[in-house]
Write an enzyme that holds these catalytic residues in place. Structure first.
Site, mmCIF file in Angstrom:
data_model
loop_
_atom_site.group_PDB
_atom_site.id
_atom_site.type_symbol
_atom_site.label_atom_id
_atom_site.label_comp_id
_atom_site.label_asym_id
_atom_site.label_seq_id
_atom_site.Cartn_x
_atom_site.Cartn_y
_atom_site.Cartn_z
ATOM 1 C CD GLU A 114 20.078 -21.294 104.494
ATOM 2 O OE1 GLU A 114 20.040 -21.687 105.597
ATOM 3 O OE2 GLU A 114 20.756 -21.675 103.912
ATOM 4 C CD GLU A 119 23.271 -17.908 102.662
ATOM 5 O OE1 GLU A 119 23.818 -18.929 103.089
ATOM 6 O OE2 GLU A 119 22.253 -17.112 103.061
HETATM 7 C C1 FCB Z 1 23.391 -20.376 105.813
HETATM 8 C C2 FCB Z 1 22.856 -19.212 106.447
HETATM 9 C C3 FCB Z 1 23.912 -17.915 106.387
HETATM 10 C C4 FCB Z 1 25.004 -18.573 106.921
HETATM 11 C C5 FCB Z 1 25.572 -19.862 106.084
HETATM 12 C C6 FCB Z 1 27.056 -20.252 106.370
HETATM 13 O O1 FCB Z 1 22.431 -21.621 106.378
HETATM 14 O O2 FCB Z 1 21.825 -18.746 105.558
HETATM 15 O O3 FCB Z 1 23.474 -16.984 107.010
HETATM 16 O O4 FCB Z 1 25.146 -18.997 108.242
HETATM 17 O O5 FCB Z 1 24.491 -20.969 106.136
#
Ligand code: FCB
Length: 506
Positions: free
Chosen positions: A231, A413
Site C-alpha cells: 500500500e 487483504e
Molecule cells: C491495511 C494495512 C494493514 C492493516 C489493514 C487493516 O491498510 O495494510 O496493515 O492495517 O489495513
C-alpha cells in the site's frame, strides 16, 4: 471522538483536499466530520459482540450457511499479517529500530500509548501460529519481513539472526504445505534510513532494492510469491500528508516526492529479482478503492470521482502497468509540484518493469461529492474510514481486467474489525465478520465467473494485532489474541473459514 479515530478516517479521505490544492484544516475536519456522523448514528456502526453466549447463535448459523458457490480448483485460501503488527521482540537478536518503533513510542501518536514491542509475540510463538494455520487449512500465508531485523541500519551489515528467523518461518510453512507469500516492505522503514531522509531521499529506492536482494538470496529457493511494497498510497496519504502514521509528516507537496521514490523502489526491487534468475513471481500490493460520484448522475460529482480515482487507484496502477503517472493527477498536482523535479529519464520504465501478477487489497469504496469531498453513504465498521460495500470489490476486479489487461490477481487483504470479546462459553462470536467475508467472497466469485483471473484470497488478518494508530483496540483477526496471556482463540469466523477452505467454496 478520540483523536486517533479521527485521524484514521483520513486513511481514505485522502485527496479531496489535495485536488483543491488546499490542505486546509477545515476541509480535513469536514471530511472527518462526515465520517464521524455515520459512526454515531444508531445502527450504522455494524459490529457488536453478543451480550451472552448463544445470543447470536441464530445469526451465526444463518451467516455461516453455505451459499453453494464453488471456487475454481486450486484456488488459494490464505491469511495475511505484517511484521511490526505481530512479531514483537522489538529489541531482540540484533533487530534495529524502525520508524514505527519511534512513532509508537512518541506520546500521543497511538491510541492508548500502545507499541509493537510485544504485539502478538509471534517472534517467539511462530510455531504455534504455524500449527494454527495448518489447523485452519490455509494454503497460503502472507507475512512481511522487518527490514531492520535483517539489516539493522537499513544499509550495510546483515543480521544473520534476523534472516534465520524468516528462514525458520518459511521452512515451517513449507513443512505444512502452506505457500509463503512474502511482503518486503510493510511500512516499517529502518529508523536509520529515516534519519537519512527516508522516502524523500531518492537513494532510499536503491537501498530497498539492495535489501530485497539480500532477502531474495536467503529465501528465494522457498518463496513462490514476492510482494514489493504494501500500500504505497497509505504511506503517501497517512504517513506524509495527514501524519497519522509514521513518519508523521504533514506535507502534501513532498508526499508525492515520497510517492515517486516508493514506486521507484518497487521497480528496482522487481529488476533485482529478475537479476537473481529465481523462479518465483513478484507484484506490488495496492489498496484500491473504487470512486463513485454522489449523487450518481451529477456531472460535477462524476468529474470529481474521476479525479479521486486518479489519486486512489490510477496513480499507482498506471505507473506500474502503463508506464507513467496519469496526466489528470499530474495536472491537478500542478506544474510547480516538487514531484516533477525528482522524476528522471528512465524512471517510468524502471517502475513499469513487468510484474507477474497484481496483489489487490480491498476494504472500502469512496463516494465523492460535486466539490470533491468524500462522503459517508453506507454503514461503516468500527474503523470509521471503512464503508462496507462488497460490490466495490467486484467493480474493482472487473475494472482491472478492463483497463489493465488479463494479469493474474490475488487478493492480499480484505477484512473488517469487530468489537470481539470472549463470552461465557469461552468463545468469540463474530458473525458480522463472517457476513463481511462471505459477501466479499461472493463478489469475488462473481468476478471469477466473468473471467477475472483471481487466483487466491487472503483475509486480513490471521491474528488480532497492532493496528497502527489504533493500537490494540481494533481487532481485525479471525483468531483472537488474549494479549495478557497471548492465548490464541479461534473466533467463529476462523471456524467458518476452515469450512470454506475445506469445501473450496462459500
Ligand atoms: C491495511 C494495512 C494493514 C492493516 C489493514 C487493516 O491498510 O495494510 O496493515 O492495517 O489495513
Amino acid at each position: 471522538m478520540p483523536a486517533t479515530r479521527t485521524t484514521m478516517s483520513q486513511r481514505t479521505i485522502s485527496q479531496q483536499t489535495l485536488s483543491q490544492r488546499t490542505l486546509s484544516r477545515r476541509s480535513l475536519l469536514r471530511g472527518a466530520a462526515a465520517l464521524s456522523v455515520a459512526t454515531t448514528l444508531p445502527g450504522l456502526s455494524g459490529c457488536t459482540a453478543p451480550a451472552a453466549p448463544g445470543t447470536n447463535g441464530a445469526l451465526e448459523e444463518a451467516t455461516a450457511e453455505p451459499l453453494g458457490l464453488a471456487f475454481p480448483t486450486g484456488f488459494g485460501w490464505g491469511a495475511a499479517t505484517s511484521a511490526y503488527q505481530i512479531e514483537g521482540a522489538a529489541d531482540e537478536d540484533g533487530r534495529g529500530p524502525s520508524i514505527w518503533d519511534t512513532f509508537s513510542h512518541t506520546p500521543g501518536r497511538v491510541a492508548g500509548g500502545d507499541t509493537g514491542d510485544v504485539a502478538a509475540d509471534h517472534y517467539h510463538r511462530y510455531r504455534e501460529d504455524l500449527d494454527l494455520m495448518k489447523a485452519l487449512g490455509l494454503t497460503s500465508y502472507r507475512f512481511s519481513i522487518s527490514w531492520s531485523r535483517v539489516i539493522p541500519e537499513g544499509t550495510g551489515a546483515v543480521n544473520q539472526r534476523g534472516l534465520d528467523f524468516y528462514r525458520r518461518l518459511v521452512d515451517g510453512l513449507r513443512e505444512r504445505d502452506i505457500d509463503p507469500m512474502v511482503t518486503l516492505f510493510h511500512w516499517d522503514l529502518p529508523q536509520a534510513l529515516e534519519d537519512r531522509g527516508g522516502w524523500l531521499n531518492r537513494d532510499c529506492a536503491g537501498w530497498f532494492a539492495d535489501y530485497a536482494e539480500v532477502v531474495y538470496q536467503a529465501l528465494g529457493d522457498a518463496v513462490p510469491t514476492w510482494l514489493t511494497l504494501n500500500e504505497p498510497k497509505t504511506v503517501v496519504n497517512v504517513g506524509y500528508i495527514y501524519g497519522a502514521h509514521a513518519p508523521g509528516m504533514r506535507d502534501a507537496r513532498q508526499a508525492y516526492v515520497a510517492a515517486h521514490h516508493l514506486m521507484l523502489a518497487h521497480g528496482l526491487a522487481v529488476q533485482a529479482f529478475r537479476a537473481t534468475g529465481l523462479a518465483g513471481r513478484i507484484a506490488p500490493a495496492l489498496n484500491l478503492a473504487p470512486a463513485y460520484p454522489d449523487p450518481p448522475d451529477n456531472e460535477m460529482a462524476t468529474r470529481a470521482a474521476e479525479l479521486a480515482d486518479g489519486y486512489e487507484n490510477r496513480f499507482y496502477l498506471d505507473a506500474v502497468l502503463k508506464g507513467g503517472y496519469p496526466q489528470d493527477v499530474l495536472d491537478d498536482l500542478g506544474p510547480a509540484a516538487p514531484i516533477h523535479g525528482v522524476i528522471r529519464d528512465g524512471d517510468a520504465e524502471i517502475i513499469a518493469t513487468p510484474v507477474d501478477l497484481l496483489a489487490v487489497q480491498y476494504y472500502n469504496p469512496v463516494f465523492v461529492a460535486p466539490g470533491g469531498n468524500y462522503v459517508t453513504k453506507l454503514a461503516t465498521s468500527d474503523a470509521s474510514w471503512q464503508q462496507i460495500y462488497p460490490d466495490g470489490l467486484y467493480d474493482t476486479l472487473v475494472r482491472l481486467r478492463r483497463d489493465y489487461g488479463d494479469l493474474p490477481l490475488t487478493i492480499t487483504e480484505n477484512g473488517r474489525p469487530c468489537s470481539d470479546r470472549i463470552v461465557a462459553d469461552g468463545r468469540v462470536h463474530d458473525p458480522e465478520r463472517i457476513a463481511f467475508l462471505r459477501d466479499h467472497l461472493a463478489a469475488a466469485h462473481r468476478a471469477i465467473a466473468e473471467g477475472v483471473r483471481l487466483e487466491s484470497y487472503h483475509v486480513w488478518s490471521l491474528l488480532d494485532n497492532f493496528e497502527w494508530a489504533e493500537g490494540y483496540r481494533q481487532r481485525w483477526g479471525i483468531v483472537y489474541v488474549d494479549y495478557p496471556t497471548q492465548r490464541r482463540i479461534e473466533k467463529s469466523s476462523a471456524q467458518w473459514y476452515r469450512g470454506v477452505i475445506a469445501r473450496n467454496g462459500i
